[in-house]
Design a protein around this motif. Structure first.
Motif, PDB file in Angstrom:
ATOM      1  N   THR A 105       0.844  -1.212   0.451  1.00  0.00           N
ATOM      2  CA  THR A 105      -0.224   0.499  -0.270  1.00  0.00           C
ATOM      3  C   THR A 105       1.225   1.724  -0.187  1.00  0.00           C
ATOM      4  O   THR A 105       0.698   2.201  -0.696  1.00  0.00           O
ATOM      5  CB  THR A 105      -0.915  -0.092   1.758  1.00  0.00           C
ATOM      6  OG1 THR A 105      -1.853  -1.082   0.949  1.00  0.00           O
ATOM      7  CG2 THR A 105      -1.887   1.009   0.835  1.00  0.00           C
ATOM      8  N   VAL A 106       2.065   1.474   0.881  1.00  0.00           N
ATOM      9  CA  VAL A 106       2.256   2.560   0.934  1.00  0.00           C
ATOM     10  C   VAL A 106       3.952   2.104  -0.133  1.00  0.00           C
ATOM     11  O   VAL A 106       3.736   4.172  -0.685  1.00  0.00           O
ATOM     12  CB  VAL A 106       3.233   2.591   1.937  1.00  0.00           C
ATOM     13  CG1 VAL A 106       4.285   3.512   1.748  1.00  0.00           C
ATOM     14  CG2 VAL A 106       2.636   1.815   3.392  1.00  0.00           C
ATOM     15  N   ALA A 136       1.784   9.040   1.136  1.00  0.00           N
ATOM     16  CA  ALA A 136       1.870   7.326   1.994  1.00  0.00           C
ATOM     17  C   ALA A 136       2.812   7.386   3.321  1.00  0.00           C
ATOM     18  O   ALA A 136       2.073   6.398   3.735  1.00  0.00           O
ATOM     19  CB  ALA A 136       3.006   7.091   0.515  1.00  0.00           C
ATOM     20  N   LEU A 137       3.649   8.363   3.192  1.00  0.00           N
ATOM     21  CA  LEU A 137       5.081   7.970   4.609  1.00  0.00           C
ATOM     22  C   LEU A 137       3.988   7.942   5.428  1.00  0.00           C
ATOM     23  O   LEU A 137       4.108   6.859   6.759  1.00  0.00           O
ATOM     24  CB  LEU A 137       6.416   8.877   4.125  1.00  0.00           C
ATOM     25  CG  LEU A 137       7.261   8.498   3.237  1.00  0.00           C
ATOM     26  CD1 LEU A 137       7.672   9.218   2.947  1.00  0.00           C
ATOM     27  CD2 LEU A 137       7.640   6.774   2.837  1.00  0.00           C
ATOM     28  N   GLY A 140       1.967   4.422   5.573  1.00  0.00           N
ATOM     29  CA  GLY A 140       3.058   3.460   6.770  1.00  0.00           C
ATOM     30  C   GLY A 140       3.069   3.794   8.223  1.00  0.00           C
ATOM     31  O   GLY A 140       3.000   3.089   9.033  1.00  0.00           O
ATOM     32  N   LEU A 153       6.862  -4.009   5.778  1.00  0.00           N
ATOM     33  CA  LEU A 153       6.999  -2.351   7.153  1.00  0.00           C
ATOM     34  C   LEU A 153       7.880  -1.869   7.897  1.00  0.00           C
ATOM     35  O   LEU A 153       7.989  -1.272   7.817  1.00  0.00           O
ATOM     36  CB  LEU A 153       5.586  -2.224   6.889  1.00  0.00           C
ATOM     37  CG  LEU A 153       5.225  -0.503   6.860  1.00  0.00           C
ATOM     38  CD1 LEU A 153       5.618   0.033   5.492  1.00  0.00           C
ATOM     39  CD2 LEU A 153       3.824  -0.746   6.886  1.00  0.00           C
ATOM     40  N   TYR A 165       8.867   7.411   9.911  1.00  0.00           N
ATOM     41  CA  TYR A 165       7.708   7.293   8.625  1.00  0.00           C
ATOM     42  C   TYR A 165       7.124   8.851   8.639  1.00  0.00           C
ATOM     43  O   TYR A 165       6.987   9.544   7.767  1.00  0.00           O
ATOM     44  CB  TYR A 165       6.742   6.191   8.787  1.00  0.00           C
ATOM     45  CG  TYR A 165       7.189   5.699   8.493  1.00  0.00           C
ATOM     46  CD1 TYR A 165       8.157   5.006   7.623  1.00  0.00           C
ATOM     47  CD2 TYR A 165       6.379   3.891   8.977  1.00  0.00           C
ATOM     48  CE1 TYR A 165       8.906   3.448   7.181  1.00  0.00           C
ATOM     49  CE2 TYR A 165       7.765   2.911   8.554  1.00  0.00           C
ATOM     50  CZ  TYR A 165       8.633   2.985   7.486  1.00  0.00           C
ATOM     51  OH  TYR A 165       8.837   1.835   6.923  1.00  0.00           O
TER      52      TYR A 165
END
Length: 199
Positions: A105-106, A136-137, A140, A153, A165
């Protein structure tokens, strides 16, 4: 009984009593027979009977205590233990992509942001793509906090991953918002710092 012999006479000592020295295959005699009889002769370490293995050292003691493992951070890395929460995100029977869905996903979100920045298909594409990378980070970091097992992850401890993150994602989003020209976010302190630096 003949003259000079009696039952009390001791048997003659020395090699003559035992008979002639035995002869080995190469024609030489064994001069070390007396040493072998006395137990002082040492076996030849270079010769072994055919089909036998060489003697090995003593086996290690199986009762020796195992090395103690610690979760603290030493000066040098001594093992590669799985980080906290680094287990599978899905069951073992699930396919590989499903077991690593948090990481995928990330990566997909960050890849989409990079693609938008590279292609520049519309106005403000640079800003939107960069915001998507930072988001995105941040996602995460949220997944690392909420999901108990996030697979690959997880890099370090949960706290370290959250800080890394979250901080990187927040900085990328802020830089995208204040980017020139026509920034979407006005930060007076940042403008003063830029003017002071340029001047």
């Amino acid at each position: 009984m003949g003259a000079g012999t009696s039952p009390a006479d001791p048997a003659p000592a020395g090699p003559a009593a035992d008979g002639p020295d035995p002869v080995v295959a190469d024609g030489s005699t064994e001069p070390a027979r007396a040493e072998a009889d006395s137990g002082t002769a040492e076996p030849d370490s270079g010769s072994f009977a055919p089909g036998t293995a060489e003697p090995e050292g003593e086996a290690p003691d199986s009762k020796a205590p195992a090395p103690r493992r610690t979760r603290r951070f030493p000066l040098f890395t001594r093992d590669t233990a799985r980080p906290e929460g680094g287990g599978r995100a899905a069951s073992r029977d699930a396919p590989a992509p499903a077991r690593q869905w948090p990481l995928l996903t990330v990566l997909c979100a960050a890849g989409a942001g990079l693609l938008i920045v590279a292609l520049d298909p519309f106005a403000e594409a640079f800003r939107i793509g960069t915001i998507l990378i930072g988001a995105a980070l941040i996602a995460g970091a949220v997944l690392r906090w909420v999901v108990p097992a996030v697979g690959m992850l997880a890099v370090r401890s949960r706290f370290t991953d959250l800080v890394t993150y979250g901080l990187m994602g927040t900085l990328i989003v802020l830089l995208a918002l204040v980017a020139q020209p026509k920034p979407w976010l006005d930060v007076p302190i940042l403008e003063d710092a830029v003017r002071f630096t340029i001047r």
